[in-house]
Design an enzyme around this catalytic site. Structure first.
Site, PDB file in Angstrom:
ATOM      1  N   HIS A  34       1.999   1.739   0.390  1.00  0.00           N
ATOM      2  CA  HIS A  34       0.845   2.652   0.301  1.00  0.00           C
ATOM      3  C   HIS A  34       1.339   3.991  -0.214  1.00  0.00           C
ATOM      4  O   HIS A  34       2.528   4.147  -0.543  1.00  0.00           O
ATOM      5  CB  HIS A  34       0.155   2.761   1.665  1.00  0.00           C
ATOM      6  CG  HIS A  34       1.096   3.059   2.795  1.00  0.00           C
ATOM      7  ND1 HIS A  34       1.765   4.261   2.909  1.00  0.00           N
ATOM      8  CD2 HIS A  34       1.516   2.301   3.840  1.00  0.00           C
ATOM      9  CE1 HIS A  34       2.525   4.245   3.979  1.00  0.00           C
ATOM     10  NE2 HIS A  34       2.412   3.061   4.565  1.00  0.00           N
ATOM     11  N   HIS A  37       4.646   5.477   1.104  1.00  0.00           N
ATOM     12  CA  HIS A  37       5.847   4.951   0.449  1.00  0.00           C
ATOM     13  C   HIS A  37       5.967   5.540  -0.962  1.00  0.00           C
ATOM     14  O   HIS A  37       7.066   5.888  -1.404  1.00  0.00           O
ATOM     15  CB  HIS A  37       5.775   3.429   0.330  1.00  0.00           C
ATOM     16  CG  HIS A  37       5.670   2.696   1.638  1.00  0.00           C
ATOM     17  ND1 HIS A  37       4.554   1.993   2.007  1.00  0.00           N
ATOM     18  CD2 HIS A  37       6.557   2.564   2.657  1.00  0.00           C
ATOM     19  CE1 HIS A  37       4.759   1.430   3.190  1.00  0.00           C
ATOM     20  NE2 HIS A  37       5.967   1.771   3.622  1.00  0.00           N
ATOM     21  N   VAL A 176       2.212  11.324   4.899  1.00  0.00           N
ATOM     22  CA  VAL A 176       1.046  11.271   4.006  1.00  0.00           C
ATOM     23  C   VAL A 176      -0.118  10.689   4.798  1.00  0.00           C
ATOM     24  O   VAL A 176       0.028   9.665   5.471  1.00  0.00           O
ATOM     25  CB  VAL A 176       1.339  10.421   2.748  1.00  0.00           C
ATOM     26  CG1 VAL A 176       0.101  10.321   1.862  1.00  0.00           C
ATOM     27  CG2 VAL A 176       2.514  11.012   1.980  1.00  0.00           C
ATOM     28  N   MET A 184      -1.007   7.315   7.006  1.00  0.00           N
ATOM     29  CA  MET A 184      -0.972   6.021   6.308  1.00  0.00           C
ATOM     30  C   MET A 184       0.070   5.119   6.940  1.00  0.00           C
ATOM     31  O   MET A 184       1.145   5.572   7.334  1.00  0.00           O
ATOM     32  CB  MET A 184      -0.661   6.232   4.841  1.00  0.00           C
ATOM     33  CG  MET A 184      -1.821   6.836   4.113  1.00  0.00           C
ATOM     34  SD  MET A 184      -1.560   6.737   2.341  1.00  0.00           S
ATOM     35  CE  MET A 184      -3.035   7.591   1.803  1.00  0.00           C
ATOM     36  N   SER A 185      -0.257   3.838   7.049  1.00  0.00           N
ATOM     37  CA  SER A 185       0.651   2.854   7.627  1.00  0.00           C
ATOM     38  C   SER A 185       0.238   1.476   7.135  1.00  0.00           C
ATOM     39  O   SER A 185      -0.964   1.201   6.987  1.00  0.00           O
ATOM     40  CB  SER A 185       0.544   2.899   9.160  1.00  0.00           C
ATOM     41  OG  SER A 185       1.146   1.746   9.714  1.00  0.00           O
ATOM     42  N   SER A 186       1.213   0.622   6.916  1.00  0.00           N
ATOM     43  CA  SER A 186       0.901  -0.763   6.533  1.00  0.00           C
ATOM     44  C   SER A 186       0.069  -1.415   7.633  1.00  0.00           C
ATOM     45  O   SER A 186      -0.775  -2.268   7.368  1.00  0.00           O
ATOM     46  CB  SER A 186       2.188  -1.561   6.326  1.00  0.00           C
ATOM     47  OG  SER A 186       3.052  -0.872   5.433  1.00  0.00           O
ATOM     48  N   ARG A 187       0.310  -1.012   8.885  1.00  0.00           N
ATOM     49  CA  ARG A 187      -0.398  -1.622  10.015  1.00  0.00           C
ATOM     50  C   ARG A 187      -1.872  -1.209  10.084  1.00  0.00           C
ATOM     51  O   ARG A 187      -2.646  -1.827  10.813  1.00  0.00           O
ATOM     52  CB  ARG A 187       0.305  -1.279  11.337  1.00  0.00           C
ATOM     53  CG  ARG A 187       1.646  -1.980  11.488  1.00  0.00           C
ATOM     54  CD  ARG A 187       2.207  -1.848  12.896  1.00  0.00           C
ATOM     55  NE  ARG A 187       3.314  -2.765  13.129  1.00  0.00           N
ATOM     56  CZ  ARG A 187       4.609  -2.435  13.030  1.00  0.00           C
ATOM     57  NH1 ARG A 187       4.952  -1.211  12.710  1.00  0.00           N
ATOM     58  NH2 ARG A 187       5.547  -3.334  13.251  1.00  0.00           N
TER      59      ARG A 187
HETATM   60  P1  AMP Z   1       7.884   1.030   6.638  1.00  0.00           P
HETATM   61  O1  AMP Z   1       7.600   0.193   5.439  1.00  0.00           O
HETATM   62  O2  AMP Z   1       6.706   1.234   7.530  1.00  0.00           O
HETATM   63  O3  AMP Z   1       9.138   0.612   7.361  1.00  0.00           O
HETATM   64  O4  AMP Z   1       8.200   2.495   6.083  1.00  0.00           O
HETATM   65  C1  AMP Z   1       9.195   2.695   5.106  1.00  0.00           C
HETATM   66  C2  AMP Z   1       9.427   4.177   4.972  1.00  0.00           C
HETATM   67  O5  AMP Z   1       8.221   4.824   4.583  1.00  0.00           O
HETATM   68  C3  AMP Z   1       9.868   4.841   6.287  1.00  0.00           C
HETATM   69  O6  AMP Z   1      10.863   5.819   6.008  1.00  0.00           O
HETATM   70  C4  AMP Z   1       8.580   5.468   6.778  1.00  0.00           C
HETATM   71  O7  AMP Z   1       8.786   6.591   7.611  1.00  0.00           O
HETATM   72  C5  AMP Z   1       7.933   5.876   5.472  1.00  0.00           C
HETATM   73  N1  AMP Z   1       6.482   6.024   5.670  1.00  0.00           N
HETATM   74  C6  AMP Z   1       5.633   5.125   6.200  1.00  0.00           C
HETATM   75  N2  AMP Z   1       4.395   5.646   6.283  1.00  0.00           N
HETATM   76  C7  AMP Z   1       4.467   6.914   5.799  1.00  0.00           C
HETATM   77  C8  AMP Z   1       3.533   7.974   5.631  1.00  0.00           C
HETATM   78  N3  AMP Z   1       2.258   7.852   5.986  1.00  0.00           N
HETATM   79  N4  AMP Z   1       3.970   9.134   5.106  1.00  0.00           N
HETATM   80  C9  AMP Z   1       5.277   9.293   4.754  1.00  0.00           C
HETATM   81  N5  AMP Z   1       6.208   8.326   4.893  1.00  0.00           N
HETATM   82  C10 AMP Z   1       5.813   7.155   5.401  1.00  0.00           C
END
Ligand code: AMP
Length: 283
Positions: A34, A37, A176, A184-187
């Site tokens: 998203h 990332h 973000v 924002m989160s994949s979840r």
């Molecule tokens: P993940 O795929 O959730 O393991 O996240 C991969 C990287 O993206 C990690 O360093 C997270 O902290 C970062 N990340 C995930 N969501 C956000 C966001 N909303 N804003 C900034 N960084 C993010």
């Protein structure tokens, strides 16, 4: 852009690039990308000659009752976004490639892992530390970018990088958010439309605590009490933790200050969401 799945091929590819004097910037993720990332990737693009993205849903950082099997995946969509952000190499290994038979080594972590997510997800940060160490050794980045969204994870990785003399510059990036405030989160893709509305209680609690602090409130009980009211007013919410801690040591604080971290984890239905802010910093 090239997609590599084999661990040895990835390591040999970057070794070749490094021999040519190329600077490697690295963004490790679990995919289902998203804008959060993308912000890391765009910054990474500026900081390296070669930009590497890893996509790996790391089984060892999930607890037995967590969402490993259901974690959202979309390699095709991720590659499209990666290409648009200027990624050169996508590393998407298999679990068997990362953890072949006989794998047994761990990284022993310290007090930073004890509170917050470490308390509610035993073993989680050990899984993170091992996979990040492995990814650093495979990708050999000059710099790696992580989001403040996972504040405690970033603190642990920074400390591990210092303690183990890992030759990588760690860069932390702002959270973000969606236009309405949700981090924002994949979840977030798990949320029903009703739950998506309810999920705003996290960012509302953050805004409230920041506002109260900016108006002079430093009592931990009162700040957390206000936040708790906002969250418990939401029908499907259940609080995992709601805490004010020192943003560097993650130790408890007696009163709030500009370097205090407000961090929370809240389940909306069965989806666990996290968010945080450092009171004196930007949102
Ligand atoms: P993940 O795929 O959730 O393991 O996240 C991969 C990287 O993206 C990690 O360093 C997270 O902290 C970062 N990340 C995930 N969501 C956000 C966001 N909303 N804003 C900034 N960084 C993010």
């Amino acid at each position: 852009m090239k997609l590599i799945q084999d661990v040895q091929e990835m390591q040999q590819t970057v070794l070749g690039l490094k021999r040519q004097g190329k600077r490697i910037a690295f963004v490790p993720t679990m995919g289902f990308l998203h804008e959060g990332h993308a912000s890391l990737l765009r910054e990474g693009r500026k900081r390296g000659d070669v930009l590497v993205l890893s996509i790996f849903v790391n089984p060892t950082q999930f607890g037995i009752n967590e969402d490993l099997d259901n974690y959202p995946r979309n390699l095709e969509g991720d590659c499209a976004l990666a290409e648009a952000c200027g990624v050169d190499l996508v590393f998407a290994p298999t679990a068997a490639g990362m953890y072949p038979p006989g794998f047994q080594t761990t990284v022993a972590l310290g007090p930073l892992t004890k509170p917050l997510c470490g308390a509610s997800r035993p073993g989680h940060f050990n899984g993170v530390a091992v996979v990040v160490t492995k990814l650093f050794n495979i990708v050999q980045p000059d710099c790696a970018l992580f989001g403040n969204k996972d504040f405690q994870q970033l603190a642990i990785i920074r400390q591990m990088t210092i303690d183990l003399n890992l030759p990588v510059e760690i860069i932390g990036m702002q959270i973000v958010r969606e236009p309405d405030g949700l981090a924002m989160s994949s979840r977030n893709s798990y949320l029903t439309p009703e739950q998506r509305q309810q999920s705003l209680c996290l960012s509302k609690a953050i805004q409230k605590v920041r506002e109260l602090f900016n108006n002079g409130e430093i009592s931990v009980d009162r700040l957390l009490g206000e936040a708790r009211m906002i969250i418990t007013a939401v029908p499907e919410s259940s609080i995992d933790y709601l805490e004010l801690r020192h943003s560097t040591t993650l130790q408890p604080v007696e009163t709030a200050a500009a370097d205090t971290l407000f961090a929370l984890a809240v389940k909306i239905g069965s989806t666990r969401l996290i968010d945080n802010t450092v009171l004196g910093g930007d949102l």
